[in-house]
Design a protein around this motif. Structure first.
Motif, mmCIF file in Angstrom:
data_model
loop_
_atom_site.group_PDB
_atom_site.id
_atom_site.type_symbol
_atom_site.label_atom_id
_atom_site.label_comp_id
_atom_site.label_asym_id
_atom_site.label_seq_id
_atom_site.Cartn_x
_atom_site.Cartn_y
_atom_site.Cartn_z
ATOM 1 N N ASP A 297 117.136 104.947 -27.564
ATOM 2 C CA ASP A 297 117.556 104.018 -26.468
ATOM 3 C C ASP A 297 117.592 102.699 -27.272
ATOM 4 O OD1 ASP A 297 117.810 103.513 -23.775
ATOM 5 O OD2 ASP A 297 115.508 103.058 -23.658
ATOM 6 N N ASN B 61 121.959 100.223 -22.278
ATOM 7 C CA ASN B 61 122.185 99.431 -21.181
ATOM 8 C C ASN B 61 122.549 98.168 -21.244
ATOM 9 O OD1 ASN B 61 119.592 97.964 -21.293
ATOM 10 N ND2 ASN B 61 118.581 99.603 -20.549
ATOM 11 N N LYS C 76 127.477 105.583 -17.601
ATOM 12 C CA LYS C 76 126.152 105.382 -16.907
ATOM 13 C C LYS C 76 126.224 104.632 -15.785
ATOM 14 C CE LYS C 76 121.721 104.472 -18.755
ATOM 15 N NZ LYS C 76 120.930 103.750 -19.718
ATOM 16 N N ARG D 225 108.226 102.108 -16.264
ATOM 17 C CA ARG D 225 108.517 101.138 -15.404
ATOM 18 C C ARG D 225 107.403 101.533 -14.225
ATOM 19 N NH1 ARG D 225 114.416 98.410 -15.448
ATOM 20 N NH2 ARG D 225 114.683 98.303 -17.725
ATOM 21 N N SER E 43 112.749 104.845 -20.204
ATOM 22 C CA SER E 43 111.592 104.003 -20.228
ATOM 23 C C SER E 43 110.254 104.685 -20.712
ATOM 24 C CB SER E 43 111.443 103.454 -18.683
ATOM 25 O OG SER E 43 110.461 102.587 -18.521
ATOM 26 N N ARG F 16 107.240 104.756 -23.445
ATOM 27 C CA ARG F 16 106.695 103.558 -23.729
ATOM 28 C C ARG F 16 105.837 104.183 -25.248
ATOM 29 N NH1 ARG F 16 109.181 100.607 -20.647
ATOM 30 N NH2 ARG F 16 108.227 99.322 -18.695
HETATM 31 C C1 E4P Z 1 117.531 104.341 -20.274
HETATM 32 O O1 E4P Z 1 118.538 104.717 -20.300
HETATM 33 C C2 E4P Z 1 116.952 102.972 -20.101
HETATM 34 O O2 E4P Z 1 117.821 102.148 -20.940
HETATM 35 C C3 E4P Z 1 115.671 102.543 -20.766
HETATM 36 O O3 E4P Z 1 115.037 103.646 -21.116
HETATM 37 C C4 E4P Z 1 114.983 101.433 -20.043
HETATM 38 O O4 E4P Z 1 113.690 101.506 -20.585
HETATM 39 P P1 E4P Z 1 112.732 100.151 -20.432
HETATM 40 O O5 E4P Z 1 112.155 100.418 -19.037
HETATM 41 O O6 E4P Z 1 111.709 100.022 -21.503
HETATM 42 O O7 E4P Z 1 113.889 98.985 -20.352
#
Ligand code: E4P
Length: 221
Positions: free
Chosen positions: A6, A28, A83, A132, A164, A166
């Motif tokens: 990512d 993204n 996307k 998130r 997302s 972590r």
């Molecule tokens: C997924 O495609 C997103 O780019 C990404 O996982 C978002 O992660 P974040 O919440 O750490 O920004």
């Protein structure tokens, strides 16, 4: 389970790709912005380095804008997955791209209903953002369980792309549930590689080898 990275950071992409770990990439607009360079160059490079799916995100919020941007993004390579955000226009674009055989990743999914609707629209991937959800006190991994259960009741070909992420425990939990893909920040993948006992074990092996070499100076492997 497939592993995507990512990031839009070329150094990290090359590093993990050389280890054979990467099945694809997700990016993204925030990740592009973080790198600071020209996104066009980054998208060109990433789609060349990686054989697997590379998700590149639209920034238009209306249907026709998404269609135009998606078509332009696909010019970077046949491995580009468009996307789109989980919005009514995003789903309309998803349906249009999917019916033309263009793969779509529907992003910013925060509920099982949203995942169900994105699958109905023909998404190749749904991206539930678990970190998130955790951040606001909701159980992100529970959402993955719900989506998995719902999808397994039907014949959707849509893949669950856990986003997302972590920390390494998220990856283990996603794999136990049977998620199709996890997309990992480089830092999480780095942590997964390491274990303190691996380092201690290697240091000991090398120290013992040095002792042996002192007694047998010509020894070589
Ligand atoms: C997924 O495609 C997103 O780019 C990404 O996982 C978002 O992660 P974040 O919440 O750490 O920004």
């Amino acid at each position: 389970m497939k592993i995507f990275l990512d990031t839009a950071n070329l150094e990290s992409i090359k590093k993990f790709n050389d280890m054979g770990l990467l099945d694809g990439i997700t990016t993204n607009p925030s990740l592009m912005s973080k790198e600071g360079g020209n996104p066009k160059d980054a998208m060109e490079e990433i789609t060349k380095i990686i054989q697997g799916d590379v998700s590149l995100e639209v920034v238009s919020t209306d249907y026709s804008g998404m269609l135009e941007e998606g078509k332009r993004l696909r010019e970077y390579g046949d491995n580009v997955v468009v996307k789109v955000p989980m919005t009514p226009d995003g789903l309309k674009a998803c349906k249009s791209f999917s019916s033309q055989g263009i793969p779509v990743n529907v992003t910013l999914i925060f509920s099982a209903n949203q995942a169900l609707l994105a699958a109905k629209s023909g998404a190749k991937y749904v991206s539930p953002f678990i970190g998130r959800l955790d951040d606001i006190g909701q159980d992100g991994m529970n959402l993955i369980k719900e989506i998995k259960e719902i999808f397994s009741n039907y014949t959707f070909e849509t893949q669950i792309l856990v986003a997302s992420v972590r920390h390494p425990l998220h990856v283990i939990d996603a794999a136990k549930i049977g998620a199709d893909v996890v997309t990992l920040p480089p830092g999480v993948l780095d942590k997964m590689l390491q274990h303190p006992l691996t380092k201690i074990g290697l240091d000991n092996f090398l120290a013992d080898w040095e002792k042996l070499k002192q007694k047998n100076p010509d020894t070589k492997i």
